[in-house]
Scaffold this motif. Structure first.
Motif, PDB file in Angstrom:
ATOM      1  N   ARG A 263       0.857  -1.180   0.000  1.00 21.51           N
ATOM      2  CA  ARG A 263       0.000   0.000   0.000  1.00 21.51           C
ATOM      3  C   ARG A 263       0.895   1.232   0.000  1.00 21.51           C
ATOM      4  O   ARG A 263       2.008   1.191   0.506  1.00 21.51           O
ATOM      5  CB  ARG A 263      -0.945  -0.013   1.209  1.00 21.51           C
ATOM      6  CG  ARG A 263      -1.948  -1.173   1.156  1.00 21.51           C
ATOM      7  CD  ARG A 263      -2.881  -1.188   2.335  1.00 21.51           C
ATOM      8  NE  ARG A 263      -3.729  -2.382   2.307  1.00 21.51           N
ATOM      9  CZ  ARG A 263      -4.520  -2.771   3.303  1.00 21.51           C
ATOM     10  NH1 ARG A 263      -4.565  -2.046   4.425  1.00 21.51           N
ATOM     11  NH2 ARG A 263      -5.239  -3.855   3.198  1.00 21.51           N
ATOM     12  N   TYR A 264       0.365   2.316  -0.550  1.00 23.22           N
ATOM     13  CA  TYR A 264       1.216   3.452  -0.891  1.00 23.22           C
ATOM     14  C   TYR A 264       0.818   4.703  -0.102  1.00 23.22           C
ATOM     15  O   TYR A 264      -0.350   5.080  -0.047  1.00 23.22           O
ATOM     16  CB  TYR A 264       1.136   3.727  -2.384  1.00 23.22           C
ATOM     17  CG  TYR A 264       1.659   2.582  -3.203  1.00 23.22           C
ATOM     18  CD1 TYR A 264       2.987   2.536  -3.599  1.00 23.22           C
ATOM     19  CD2 TYR A 264       0.831   1.513  -3.552  1.00 23.22           C
ATOM     20  CE1 TYR A 264       3.486   1.479  -4.332  1.00 23.22           C
ATOM     21  CE2 TYR A 264       1.319   0.439  -4.284  1.00 23.22           C
ATOM     22  CZ  TYR A 264       2.649   0.430  -4.672  1.00 23.22           C
ATOM     23  OH  TYR A 264       3.140  -0.632  -5.388  1.00 23.22           O
ATOM     24  N   PRO A 709       0.359   9.337  10.315  1.00 23.80           N
ATOM     25  CA  PRO A 709       0.412   9.461   8.858  1.00 23.80           C
ATOM     26  C   PRO A 709       0.005   8.210   8.094  1.00 23.80           C
ATOM     27  O   PRO A 709      -0.687   8.306   7.079  1.00 23.80           O
ATOM     28  CB  PRO A 709       1.882   9.815   8.604  1.00 23.80           C
ATOM     29  CG  PRO A 709       2.282  10.574   9.823  1.00 23.80           C
ATOM     30  CD  PRO A 709       1.559   9.913  10.959  1.00 23.80           C
ATOM     31  N   LEU A 710       0.402   7.025   8.557  1.00 24.06           N
ATOM     32  CA  LEU A 710       0.061   5.799   7.835  1.00 24.06           C
ATOM     33  C   LEU A 710      -1.393   5.391   8.051  1.00 24.06           C
ATOM     34  O   LEU A 710      -1.860   4.428   7.436  1.00 24.06           O
ATOM     35  CB  LEU A 710       0.993   4.662   8.256  1.00 24.06           C
ATOM     36  CG  LEU A 710       2.460   4.834   7.850  1.00 24.06           C
ATOM     37  CD1 LEU A 710       3.327   3.754   8.467  1.00 24.06           C
ATOM     38  CD2 LEU A 710       2.619   4.843   6.333  1.00 24.06           C
ATOM     39  N   GLU A 711      -2.108   6.141   8.893  1.00 23.65           N
ATOM     40  CA  GLU A 711      -3.506   5.811   9.187  1.00 23.65           C
ATOM     41  C   GLU A 711      -4.478   6.803   8.550  1.00 23.65           C
ATOM     42  O   GLU A 711      -5.674   6.715   8.805  1.00 23.65           O
ATOM     43  CB  GLU A 711      -3.731   5.822  10.707  1.00 23.65           C
ATOM     44  CG  GLU A 711      -2.913   4.807  11.470  1.00 23.65           C
ATOM     45  CD  GLU A 711      -3.004   4.980  12.978  1.00 23.65           C
ATOM     46  OE1 GLU A 711      -2.967   3.969  13.699  1.00 23.65           O
ATOM     47  OE2 GLU A 711      -3.105   6.149  13.438  1.00 23.65           O
ATOM     48  N   GLU A 727      -2.757   6.989   0.587  1.00 23.82           N
ATOM     49  CA  GLU A 727      -3.576   5.852   0.980  1.00 23.82           C
ATOM     50  C   GLU A 727      -3.440   5.638   2.479  1.00 23.82           C
ATOM     51  O   GLU A 727      -2.324   5.596   3.008  1.00 23.82           O
ATOM     52  CB  GLU A 727      -3.101   4.595   0.236  1.00 23.82           C
ATOM     53  CG  GLU A 727      -3.977   3.390   0.433  1.00 23.82           C
ATOM     54  CD  GLU A 727      -3.515   2.210  -0.411  1.00 23.82           C
ATOM     55  OE1 GLU A 727      -4.144   1.138  -0.294  1.00 23.82           O
ATOM     56  OE2 GLU A 727      -2.540   2.359  -1.170  1.00 23.82           O
ATOM     57  N   ALA A 728      -4.574   5.549   3.171  1.00 26.84           N
ATOM     58  CA  ALA A 728      -4.533   5.159   4.584  1.00 26.84           C
ATOM     59  C   ALA A 728      -4.230   3.666   4.602  1.00 26.84           C
ATOM     60  O   ALA A 728      -5.099   2.840   4.335  1.00 26.84           O
ATOM     61  CB  ALA A 728      -5.862   5.465   5.257  1.00 26.84           C
ATOM     62  N   VAL A 729      -2.995   3.311   4.892  1.00 31.35           N
ATOM     63  CA  VAL A 729      -2.579   1.923   4.671  1.00 31.35           C
ATOM     64  C   VAL A 729      -3.132   0.974   5.721  1.00 31.35           C
ATOM     65  O   VAL A 729      -3.248  -0.228   5.483  1.00 31.35           O
ATOM     66  CB  VAL A 729      -1.043   1.815   4.584  1.00 31.35           C
ATOM     67  CG1 VAL A 729      -0.508   2.655   3.431  1.00 31.35           C
ATOM     68  CG2 VAL A 729      -0.384   2.235   5.873  1.00 31.35           C
ATOM     69  N   ARG A 787      -7.610   8.111  -7.601  1.00 27.97           N
ATOM     70  CA  ARG A 787      -7.660   6.723  -7.141  1.00 27.97           C
ATOM     71  C   ARG A 787      -7.315   5.760  -8.267  1.00 27.97           C
ATOM     72  O   ARG A 787      -6.577   4.789  -8.074  1.00 27.97           O
ATOM     73  CB  ARG A 787      -9.056   6.416  -6.599  1.00 27.97           C
ATOM     74  CG  ARG A 787      -9.281   6.909  -5.187  1.00 27.97           C
ATOM     75  CD  ARG A 787     -10.665   6.584  -4.704  1.00 27.97           C
ATOM     76  NE  ARG A 787     -10.829   6.992  -3.309  1.00 27.97           N
ATOM     77  CZ  ARG A 787     -11.990   7.325  -2.773  1.00 27.97           C
ATOM     78  NH1 ARG A 787     -13.111   7.313  -3.513  1.00 27.97           N
ATOM     79  NH2 ARG A 787     -12.066   7.678  -1.506  1.00 27.97           N
ATOM     80  N   GLU A 788      -7.848   6.043  -9.443  1.00 25.14           N
ATOM     81  CA  GLU A 788      -7.585   5.162 -10.576  1.00 25.14           C
ATOM     82  C   GLU A 788      -6.120   5.203 -10.973  1.00 25.14           C
ATOM     83  O   GLU A 788      -5.543   4.199 -11.399  1.00 25.14           O
ATOM     84  CB  GLU A 788      -8.470   5.579 -11.758  1.00 25.14           C
ATOM     85  CG  GLU A 788      -8.381   4.639 -12.952  1.00 25.14           C
ATOM     86  CD  GLU A 788      -9.338   5.025 -14.058  1.00 25.14           C
ATOM     87  OE1 GLU A 788      -9.142   4.551 -15.194  1.00 25.14           O
ATOM     88  OE2 GLU A 788     -10.286   5.796 -13.789  1.00 25.14           O
TER      89      GLU A 788
END
Length: 977
Positions: A263-264, A709-711, A727-729, A787-788
């Motif tokens: 995930r990015y 940040p990763l959330e 992206e909320a990983v 998103r795409e």
């Protein structure tokens, strides 16, 4: 046949520890085990001192003694060269550990627990196999099997590690060895590139498998001589190296099976910029580790970024709303409450202040990182308060103000000029790094800067009172000045350019204002006077001047937000920046390019229309309370950030009575206790944060848990002209909420639900949509389009192409007229903006408010110059002081002092010392580090330690133009504690 090896280029290594942290997050090694190690070495004395980092690892010996000592067959040597172990055969006898002559084998304690409960164990199955067994570096065999480089190589910001096949003559590593004359550690698969002047005896010794003896590596072991531009063979080797690198990068597009899901996101461990890309490996809803994010731009996270998983799963995370149950000013006692209760109480208390005193009595402030800036600003102005603030009251904005005073207030066009552009490999002639140390403070940029240094004829001047990785790796001349005297050097260089007829006369005559007065001012700073003021030897000043005069323009000047941290900081920065237009380096190829067609999405990932700055701030402007103290700052402000540094005075006068804080830290200010007292005296203060921080939160009424940040998905990222969706990983832990949602929920509770889409779970997404809508309407990508396109983002092309010399065609003024948006319509050597407000229009040099020259009697009692705030690579300000992977490198407060100054006080390395100042005679206590790398008579201390807050030593003396504190001047004394 493949035979793997590694080159460690100590010219590129900055000692950032990223290799160590990357290895730990990949292997999950025990706290006491480091597969990568190293140490700093110093040699020479001021003004010719040097400091470098020597990185070491398992040498993967050709005939390893650990193998021959192992009687159980647990150690073996793979055909490709790495020395490996069979954990199932290891009995834990420790013979291999004792046999290793390099200290690179370890016994793992019988413990599989992570650094703390809740933190996932990277490579858990492999880590469990190593319990109670011998372990070592494997050159990341499992990564190699997937076509990936070793973690230490892939995650090195300086790209100082080159890994590859020694048996392939066309491999990157072999070209590197031949081009740079790498020293081979005999009997091993390791090579080193040594900086000039470093003696080879600091390297690991060579190993003789026949005798078992170690012998120092010498220059006779070099594969070949080092090549330099112009040498025979240099171009051929360089072309081969670059071709080999391109082949590796072009064939690195696969998505290997890494035992989880990619995930990015982007990292904000250090700031809201530069948003370094991260690729998170997620399994069972948890982040196992982070990888570099290719095709992103800023793709090499530093030690802080690599440690983000420890931050995410730290045991002291704030996970629920809390209400204070004891008086403010005492160590906090907290009661867990629901979000509904918290929001209802916030609305009641804040609206009560609004009804009784007016909305302008409420402060809305975000600290670093400023990711919620646009959302909180929208909340502040919609509520009716102009008093939105950020920590840029002590950071970026003074430098930007200085540039505005020279070029005008069209901030969207000139913001890019403030930190300075990287030198252009084709066109830049001279690059100046002024109070800028990218190896530590901007690791993401280091590799690109170093490649430009290596493959161009650009000359480099570095201005810094310390020896740093930047002075070592870039400087053709290092101007090691007395802190606070930058303006004198800038004026000296200006005089040299003018008196030697090396400035751009045509530009000066047509497009500048006040040049004759500026010429007269600069003429006061001859080489003798400047040397006496700054402490820089005359020969060094002459070298710098000759480089500027003889190499010509364009020049670039890279600086930082720390430059204006002086009582005369704005004028010093003005004097420095004026060298750009003086040399004709403004908005030209290879110089300081003014950004073309700036995107409406700003550096914080929001937009000014979304934040309602231009819509509402003009009508609220008359209510600003900073104008009476700092009129230039207030009048020049166009993006909405009032000067908060007089907070104690604002509270005592009743001009501020409540506050909504996101990530604010009282230790950012001089005389911290006065700001703590200010928050204590406010009627109501609510603070959102990742964890409880007593230095601030002991003085607030309520705490809210913020997602890390990763959330979270907001804000957007812009790298160059490409927009990326974050992206909320993983899901937020506990009841933590994203900053954007917190702002929307508070806004809705305050009765502003229409402007915040009713808050709730969709608030963050709704606000991102509004940012995109207000940042250009249908011309900007939609949320669905981003998103795409994820993870690659969407590039926004220039409509009219790159334009230079924009002042000639009216591209810098709203009225479309040629020139600049200054009062004179020209570049102002004398600022009419300042003159109109009663300030000296010239960029005068003034002595620091306390110094051996300005206050000689005080200097007898406090003879040392106090320099604080220098970055270290494993902390950003006061962040991450509890993370085991990072805090081990500085577990306690330290203060750096030159060897001669320490000896004069009878002090030794490691002593506990007391630092006092005229403002704080009781002082603070820290551990002494003796170094050769400082300007004589100065100390240097990292900030952010609650138990030794260096800002308590600093007087509340502010630059009258910007309102900035003088963090890097003043006087102090150091004695044994």
């Amino acid at each position: 046949m493949t035979r793997f090896g590694m080159v460690i280029d100590l010219e590129r290594c900055t000692g950032c520890y990223s290799c160590v942290i990357a290895c730990k997050q990949y292997f999950g090694t025990a706290p006491e085990v480091d597969y990568n190690q190293g140490r700093f070495v110093e040699w020479g004395e001021y003004p010719n001192a040097h400091r470098r980092y020597v990185s070491t690892m398992c040498n993967h010996c050709e005939n390893p003694p650990c193998l021959t000592s192992c009687t159980h067959g647990a150690t073996y040597k793979a055909p490709e060269g790495p020395v490996l172990t069979y954990p199932e055969k290891c009995v834990g006898c420790g013979d291999c550990v004792r046999a290793c002559p390099y200290g690179q084998r370890f016994m793992t304690s019988p413990n599989t627990e992570p650094a703390f409960p809740g933190h996932p164990i990277p490579a858990e199955a492999a880590a469990a196999q190593r319990v109670g067994k011998a372990e070592k570096c494997t050159l990341c065999q499992d990564r190699l099997a997937l076509g990936l480089e070793p973690a230490c190589t892939a995650m090195c910001p300086g790209q100082c590690r080159i890994f590859g096949d020694l048996d392939d003559p066309e491999s990157e590593i072999n070209y590197y060895i031949r081009l740079y004359g790498a020293l081979h550690i005999s009997g091993t698969s390791l090579y080193y590139v040594l900086p000039e002047g470093m003696q080879p005896d600091v390297l690991p010794p060579g190993y003789d498998p026949q005798s078992g003896a170690l012998r120092p590596t010498t220059f006779n072991d070099a594969v070949g001589k080092r090549h330099y531009p112009g040498d025979e063979g240099y171009r051929e080797l360089t072309d081969g190296l670059l071709a080999a690198r391109d082949f590796i990068r072009e064939n690195d597009d696969s998505e290997p099976n890494i035992g989880g899901e990619y995930r990015y996101s982007y990292c904000s461990q250090c700031n809201h910029m530069p948003k370094c890309g991260v690729k998170a490996v997620v399994k069972d809803g948890k982040v196992l580790r982070l990888e570099r994010r290719e095709k992103y731009g800023n793709e090499l996270p530093c030690a802080l970024g690599n440690a983000a998983t420890q931050d995410l799963y730290a045991p002291d995370r704030l996970l629920y709303p809390l209400r204070r149950t004891n008086p403010k000013g005492q160590r906090g006692q907290w009661q867990k409450i629901s979000w509904d209760e918290a929001l209802a109480e916030i609305a009641e208390r804040v609206n009560d202040v609004k009804q009784r005193y007016g909305p302008e009595k409420v402060l809305f402030m975000t600290g670093d990182v400023k990711e919620p800036k646009s959302a909180l600003q929208r909340l502040s102005y919609s509520f009716g308060s102009p008093h939105f603030a950020t920590e840029s009251s002590t950071c970026f904005n003074a430098a930007e103000l200085a540039v505005r005073l020279v070029l005008g207030t069209e901030t969207r066009a000139i913001t890019s000029l403030v930190p300075g552009p990287p030198p252009d490999i084709n066109d830049t002639k001279v690059a100046i790094f002024w109070a800028h140390n990218p190896g530590t403070a901007a690791a993401f940029s280091y590799d690109r800067l170093k490649k430009t240094r290596e493959y161009s004829d650009i000359k480099y001047i570095v201005v810094d009172p310390r020896v740093t990785s930047t002075t070592e790796n870039f400087a053709d001349v290092h101007l090691q000045l007395r802190p606070g005297t930058d303006g004198a050097i800038a004026l000296f260089l200006a005089d040299q350019l003018i008196s030697r007829d090396a400035y751009d006369k045509q530009f000066v005559e047509q497009w500048t204002h006040g040049f004759e007065q500026y010429r007269e001012l600069a003429a006061r700073y001859d080489i003798k006077t400047t040397a006496q003021i700054t402490g820089v030897p005359e020969e060094k000043l002459q070298q710098a001047a000759d480089i500027l005069v003889e190499n010509g323009a364009p020049i670039t000047i890279k600086s930082s937000s720390t430059f204006p941290h002086h009582f005369n900081g704005t004028d010093n920065f003005r004097a420095m920046f004026l060298l750009v237009p003086l040399t004709g380096s403004l908005d030209v190829e290879g110089g300081h390019l003014i950004v073309n067609e700036p995107l409406e999405i700003d550096m914080w990932g929001g937009s000014f229309p979304f934040a309602r700055v231009h819509e509402l701030l003009p009508s609220l402007d008359s209510l600003r309370i900073d104008r009476q103290h700092f009129p230039v700052w207030a009048d020049a402000d166009r993006d909405g950030c009032f000067q908060i540094n007089y907070l104690p005075e604002y509270v005592r006068s009743g001009e501020l009575r409540a506050a909504v804080l996101l990530g604010v830290n009282t230790m950012m200010w001089p005389q911290t206790h006065e700001y703590q007292q200010a928050f204590k005296e406010m009627e109501f203060v609510v603070a959102a944060d990742f964890r409880i921080r007593p230095a601030t939160h002991d003085f607030v009424d309520m705490l809210l848990p913020a997602a890390m940040p990763l959330e979270r998905g907001a804000p957007l990222a812009v790298v160059g002209r490409r927009i990326f969706l974050r992206e909320a990983v993983v899901e937020p832990q506990g009841e933590a909420r994203s900053d954007y949602r917190i702002c929307a929920d508070i806004g809705t509770a305050l009765g502003l639900g229409e402007l915040f889409w009713g808050g709730g779970e969709d608030a963050e997404e709704n606000m991102i949509r509004e940012v995109l809508r207000t940042a250009g309407g249908p011309k900007q990508p939609t949320l669905e389009a981003l998103r795409e396109a994820s993870p690659d983002g969407i590039a926004i092309p220039l409509k009219k192409g790159v334009k230079y010399r924009k002042w000639e065609t009216g591209l810098l003024r709203k009225d479309g007229q040629p020139g600049f948006s200054t009062p004179s319509g020209k570049v102002e050597f004398t600022s009419e903006y300042l003159r109109e407000r009663g300030f000296e229009p010239l960029p005068l040099y003034r002595e620091p408010y306390e110094s051996p020259l300005s206050t000689p009697e005080l200097a007898e009692e406090y003879p040392l110059i106090l320099n604080s705030g220098s970055r270290v690579p494993y902390f950003c300000h006061s962040l991450d002081r509890t993370l085991p992977w990072l805090v081990r490198y500085m577990p306690e407060p330290t203060v750096n002092l030159g060897r001669a100054d320490a000896e004069a006080r009878g002090l030794e390395d490691g002593d506990l010392v007391r630092i006092t100042s005229p403002t704080n005679k009781e002082g603070i206590v820290a551990k002494l580090v003796i170094t050769n790398t400082l300007f004589p008579g100065m100390m240097d201390m990292h900030h952010g330690w609650p138990q030794a807050d260096v800002n308590e030593l600093i007087a509340r003396v502010f630059d009258p133009i910007s309102g900035f504190p003088a963090y890097k001047e003043g006087l102090c004394q150091i004695t044994r504690a």
